[in-house]
Design a protein around this motif. Structure first.
Motif, PDB file in Angstrom:
ATOM      1  N   GLY A 100       0.114 -20.592  -2.400  1.00  0.00           N
ATOM      2  CA  GLY A 100       0.575 -19.423  -3.141  1.00  0.00           C
ATOM      3  C   GLY A 100       0.405 -18.141  -2.354  1.00  0.00           C
ATOM      4  O   GLY A 100       1.191 -17.188  -2.524  1.00  0.00           O
ATOM      5  N   TRP A 101      -0.618 -18.108  -1.456  1.00  0.00           N
ATOM      6  CA  TRP A 101      -0.814 -16.910  -0.646  1.00  0.00           C
ATOM      7  C   TRP A 101       0.348 -16.712   0.326  1.00  0.00           C
ATOM      8  O   TRP A 101       0.784 -15.579   0.563  1.00  0.00           O
ATOM      9  CB  TRP A 101      -2.130 -17.006   0.130  1.00  0.00           C
ATOM     10  N   ALA A 102       0.888 -17.794   0.902  1.00  0.00           N
ATOM     11  CA  ALA A 102       2.034 -17.677   1.813  1.00  0.00           C
ATOM     12  C   ALA A 102       3.270 -17.218   1.047  1.00  0.00           C
ATOM     13  O   ALA A 102       4.038 -16.372   1.533  1.00  0.00           O
ATOM     14  CB  ALA A 102       2.297 -19.022   2.491  1.00  0.00           C
ATOM     15  N   ASP A 103       3.474 -17.781  -0.147  1.00  0.00           N
ATOM     16  CA  ASP A 103       4.609 -17.352  -0.974  1.00  0.00           C
ATOM     17  C   ASP A 103       4.485 -15.873  -1.339  1.00  0.00           C
ATOM     18  O   ASP A 103       5.480 -15.131  -1.347  1.00  0.00           O
ATOM     19  CB  ASP A 103       4.686 -18.200  -2.245  1.00  0.00           C
ATOM     20  N   LEU A 104       3.255 -15.468  -1.647  1.00  0.00           N
ATOM     21  CA  LEU A 104       3.021 -14.065  -2.008  1.00  0.00           C
ATOM     22  C   LEU A 104       3.271 -13.157  -0.810  1.00  0.00           C
ATOM     23  O   LEU A 104       3.811 -12.045  -0.955  1.00  0.00           O
ATOM     24  CB  LEU A 104       1.585 -13.906  -2.517  1.00  0.00           C
ATOM     25  N   ALA A 105       2.912 -13.614   0.392  1.00  0.00           N
ATOM     26  CA  ALA A 105       3.141 -12.818   1.601  1.00  0.00           C
ATOM     27  C   ALA A 105       4.632 -12.586   1.820  1.00  0.00           C
ATOM     28  O   ALA A 105       5.065 -11.459   2.116  1.00  0.00           O
ATOM     29  CB  ALA A 105       2.533 -13.528   2.812  1.00  0.00           C
ATOM     30  N   ALA A 106       5.447 -13.651   1.669  1.00  0.00           N
ATOM     31  CA  ALA A 106       6.898 -13.504   1.829  1.00  0.00           C
ATOM     32  C   ALA A 106       7.475 -12.567   0.769  1.00  0.00           C
ATOM     33  O   ALA A 106       8.355 -11.741   1.053  1.00  0.00           O
ATOM     34  CB  ALA A 106       7.560 -14.878   1.732  1.00  0.00           C
ATOM     35  N   GLU A 107       6.957 -12.675  -0.434  1.00  0.00           N
ATOM     36  CA  GLU A 107       7.438 -11.823  -1.525  1.00  0.00           C
ATOM     37  C   GLU A 107       7.105 -10.362  -1.259  1.00  0.00           C
ATOM     38  O   GLU A 107       7.940  -9.470  -1.456  1.00  0.00           O
ATOM     39  CB  GLU A 107       6.803 -12.303  -2.834  1.00  0.00           C
ATOM     40  N   GLN A 108       5.873 -10.105  -0.784  1.00  0.00           N
ATOM     41  CA  GLN A 108       5.444  -8.722  -0.552  1.00  0.00           C
ATOM     42  C   GLN A 108       6.244  -8.069   0.573  1.00  0.00           C
ATOM     43  O   GLN A 108       6.491  -6.866   0.553  1.00  0.00           O
ATOM     44  CB  GLN A 108       3.949  -8.683  -0.213  1.00  0.00           C
ATOM     45  N   LEU A 109       6.658  -8.867   1.556  1.00  0.00           N
ATOM     46  CA  LEU A 109       7.448  -8.310   2.662  1.00  0.00           C
ATOM     47  C   LEU A 109       8.810  -7.806   2.207  1.00  0.00           C
ATOM     48  O   LEU A 109       9.397  -6.919   2.829  1.00  0.00           O
ATOM     49  CB  LEU A 109       7.641  -9.386   3.749  1.00  0.00           C
ATOM     50  N   LEU A 110       9.337  -8.389   1.129  1.00  0.00           N
ATOM     51  CA  LEU A 110      10.701  -8.062   0.686  1.00  0.00           C
ATOM     52  C   LEU A 110      10.752  -7.153  -0.527  1.00  0.00           C
ATOM     53  O   LEU A 110      11.840  -6.733  -0.925  1.00  0.00           O
ATOM     54  CB  LEU A 110      11.456  -9.353   0.373  1.00  0.00           C
ATOM     55  N   ARG A 111       9.629  -6.843  -1.140  1.00  0.00           N
ATOM     56  CA  ARG A 111       9.639  -5.954  -2.299  1.00  0.00           C
ATOM     57  C   ARG A 111       9.677  -4.516  -1.807  1.00  0.00           C
ATOM     58  O   ARG A 111       8.819  -4.073  -1.039  1.00  0.00           O
ATOM     59  CB  ARG A 111       8.422  -6.197  -3.183  1.00  0.00           C
ATOM     60  N   SER A 112      10.644  -3.777  -2.258  1.00  0.00           N
ATOM     61  CA  SER A 112      10.884  -2.440  -1.705  1.00  0.00           C
ATOM     62  C   SER A 112       9.715  -1.494  -1.945  1.00  0.00           C
ATOM     63  O   SER A 112       9.475  -0.603  -1.142  1.00  0.00           O
ATOM     64  CB  SER A 112      12.164  -1.850  -2.311  1.00  0.00           C
TER      65      SER A 112
END
Length: 587
Positions: free
Chosen positions: A427-439
């Motif tokens: 879940g931490w890797a998924d969260l990292a990808a999500e945080q990179l793309l949230r404006s």
């Protein structure tokens, strides 16, 4: 080896050895029916014997009778109660006479085979009073055999007859009381420790476990099965027979019996093959279940009781090794990764329910990696504020980077171990990808890019991983440009170009392509205008069935993570559900 063995069996069949199995089986039944009559006459003669010496002479062929019982059991276990009575009408008389013969009960394994044969006669779903009376009568015979462990059945029989009770009334209660008495005796043995006068002898415990092998699915014997599983003597070796563990484990896996968690934990701690079989049974259910449905996987995993049992480090280590082996054998398949992560979530939930304070140090669960890293990864993201969440991601990236790159430069450790620990908490890797793309997120791009590059390509060299990071950051820059100072709406083709797909794509780097697709999907969920082109963009991305399943897996995993972390994302969640429904209808 298996193919060779199969061909040998096929050749044997062609030579006529087993060409007519049903004819041979019918012949066996005729022979057994004839033997049944023979032994019934033999035992009837024994009943009429007047002296003890005559009885001994009559019982000389006990080895042959035991072999007959063994063969009879092999035949009976393949039939239901009604079929048995049709083909062997005198079997009840024979078994009853055997139960009253002390020489038969005392000889070698005859008692075991006799009980197994009796269990075959029990009608699991009695349809009428005749079936119920037969079951009650068989319970009486089982009580008689079990009396060797605790009671004098003749004295009880005389007493109840004197009170005017009919056997059909008192045999079920007698069996229940006898089982409870044996349970008490086992518990006394456990509590009394080395007080040998009040302990049940190990030989009797071993014999009792052997006797219970065919009885484990009978409701009357569930308390005894549980007591045997939780019995712990002080012998240096296991006293319960392996066949007992195997029978209980099979019955539990097939839902034929219900056991409390402590009994299941004891079973798997004391018999490693049972734990391994439970894991293989779980894998088989996961493989046969609907693909990319984590909620269903979670139900299977929780229903198996393996996460609860894994609170004991010894069980967790075995389960974890089997997940490790599955990952290695499938080259890190996404489905196995997802199952490992769901299991870890269920395990942590069970650990929290059992005790807020860990009974065992984290090192006992994850012995090959840094305890401080395990402690950080174990923190649930839902309990971390947004700002602190980014700091925690950066810290995880730094700790992993130090460990992995130091190891790659000559340390004795293995980067795979750090990655294997990290994917438990994917879940931490998924969260990292999500945080990179949230404006709205000002994420530390370098740290999060390294984290993703390591997650998707753990065995790369430092140089290769740095190249992957450059590719990821270049894609992120192009995606960011698409949303800045823009009047015209986004198009799916522009998104494809920004991702570097098309003529410049590297077909030799499927994992890197998988990482880029994850970033694109997160962009569609979080970027302004992403929702309007989501369907068209996914159609362009999903050029093969495998990529379509990958996208379905990402969407399902995203929903599962949001639900699990109680994340508020109403608009993206609505889109994810719609896309999931549409894509699942296509495959």
């Amino acid at each position: 080896m298996c193919a060779s063995h199969f061909l040998q069996c096929l050749a044997a069949c062609c030579q006529g050895r087993h060409l007519f199995p049903f004819f041979e089986m019918a012949q066996d039944f005729v022979g057994l029916a004839s033997d049944c009559q023979y032994w019934l006459q033999k035992l009837s003669a024994l009943d009429q014997a007047s002296t003890l010496e005559t009885q001994k002479d009559t019982c000389l062929p006990l080895p042959q009778f035991q072999e007959f019982l063994r063969q009879m059991y092999k035949a009976l276990k393949e039939m239901d109660s009604n079929t048995i009575m049709e083909r062997f009408p005198t079997i009840g008389q024979l078994l009853a006479k055997s139960c009253s013969n002390p020489f038969i009960l005392a000889y070698d394994e005859s008692q075991k085979f006799l009980m197994w044969c009796l269990c075959c006669l029990i009608n699991k779903e009695p349809q009428n009073s005749g079936d119920s009376k037969l079951n009650s009568w068989i319970r009486g015979l089982l009580s008689h055999i079990l009396s060797a462990f605790r009671f004098d059945i003749k004295e009880i029989g005389l007493f109840t007859q004197g009170l005017g009770y009919d056997p059909v009334d008192y045999y079920p209660a007698l069996l229940k009381n006898m089982v409870l008495s044996l349970v008490s005796k086992l518990r006394e043995s456990h509590l009394n420790g080395f007080n040998t006068q009040r302990r049940m002898a190990p030989e009797r415990v071993a014999a009792l476990s052997q006797v219970c092998v065919p009885l484990v699915t009978l409701p009357d014997f569930e308390p005894l099965v549980e007591a045997l599983l939780t019995y712990h003597g002080h012998e240096p070796q296991e006293v319960l027979c392996p066949a007992f563990f195997e029978a209980v484990n099979e019955a539990f896996l097939l839902k034929k019996i219900s056991l409390p968690t402590p009994a299941v934990v004891s079973l798997w701690l004391r018999h490693l093959p049972s734990l391994e079989k439970a894991m293989l049974h779980l894998f088989a259910k996961l493989i046969s279940s609907e693909r990319n449905c984590l909620r269903r996987i979670e139900c299977f995993i929780k229903d198996s009781l393996l996460p609860q049992a894994a609170c004991h480090p010894a069980i967790f280590r075995v389960v974890d090794e089997m997940f490790r082996f599955a990952l290695l054998e499938t080259d890190g398949a996404l489905e196995v990764l997802a199952a490992t992560q769901v299991f870890t979530c269920c395990f942590i939930e069970a650990l929290e329910k059992e005790n807020k304070q860990l009974k065992f140090a984290l090192k006992t669960y994850f012995p090959h990696t840094s305890p401080s890293l395990a402690t950080v990864l174990l923190q649930p993201p839902r309990d971390t504020p947004q700002g602190c969440c980014l700091q925690l991601l950066q810290r995880i990236s730094q700790m992993l980077r130090e460990a992995v790159e130091d190891q790659a430069c000559g340390s004795c450790g293995d980067p795979f171990e750090s990655w294997f620990l990290f994917i438990h908490f994917g879940g931490w890797a998924d969260l990292a990808a999500e945080q990179l793309l949230r404006s709205e997120a000002e994420a530390p791009a370098a740290a999060l890019s390294w984290l993703l590059a390591f997650y998707y390509r753990p065995l790369d060299s430092c140089q290769r991983r740095a190249q992957t990071m450059v590719e990821v950051e270049a894609v992120l820059s192009r995606l960011q440009l698409l949303t800045l100072s823009r009047n015209a709406p986004l198009s799916a083709e522009e998104l494809q170009v920004a991702a570097g797909e098309g003529s410049h794509a590297d077909p030799t780097q499927p994992v890197c392509s998988q990482l880029i697709r994850r970033l694109l999907l997160n962009f569609l969920l979080w970027a302004p205008g992403g929702h309007t082109i989501a369907r068209e963009a996914i159609t362009l991305m999903a050029c093969t069935d495998e990529i379509t399943h990958e996208i379905i897996g990402f969407l399902d995993q995203t929903l599962y993570r949001w639900d699990h972390l109680c994340t508020e994302a109403p608009r993206p969640a609505k889109l994810v559900r719609e896309l999931l429904q549409e894509l699942r209808a296509q495959v």
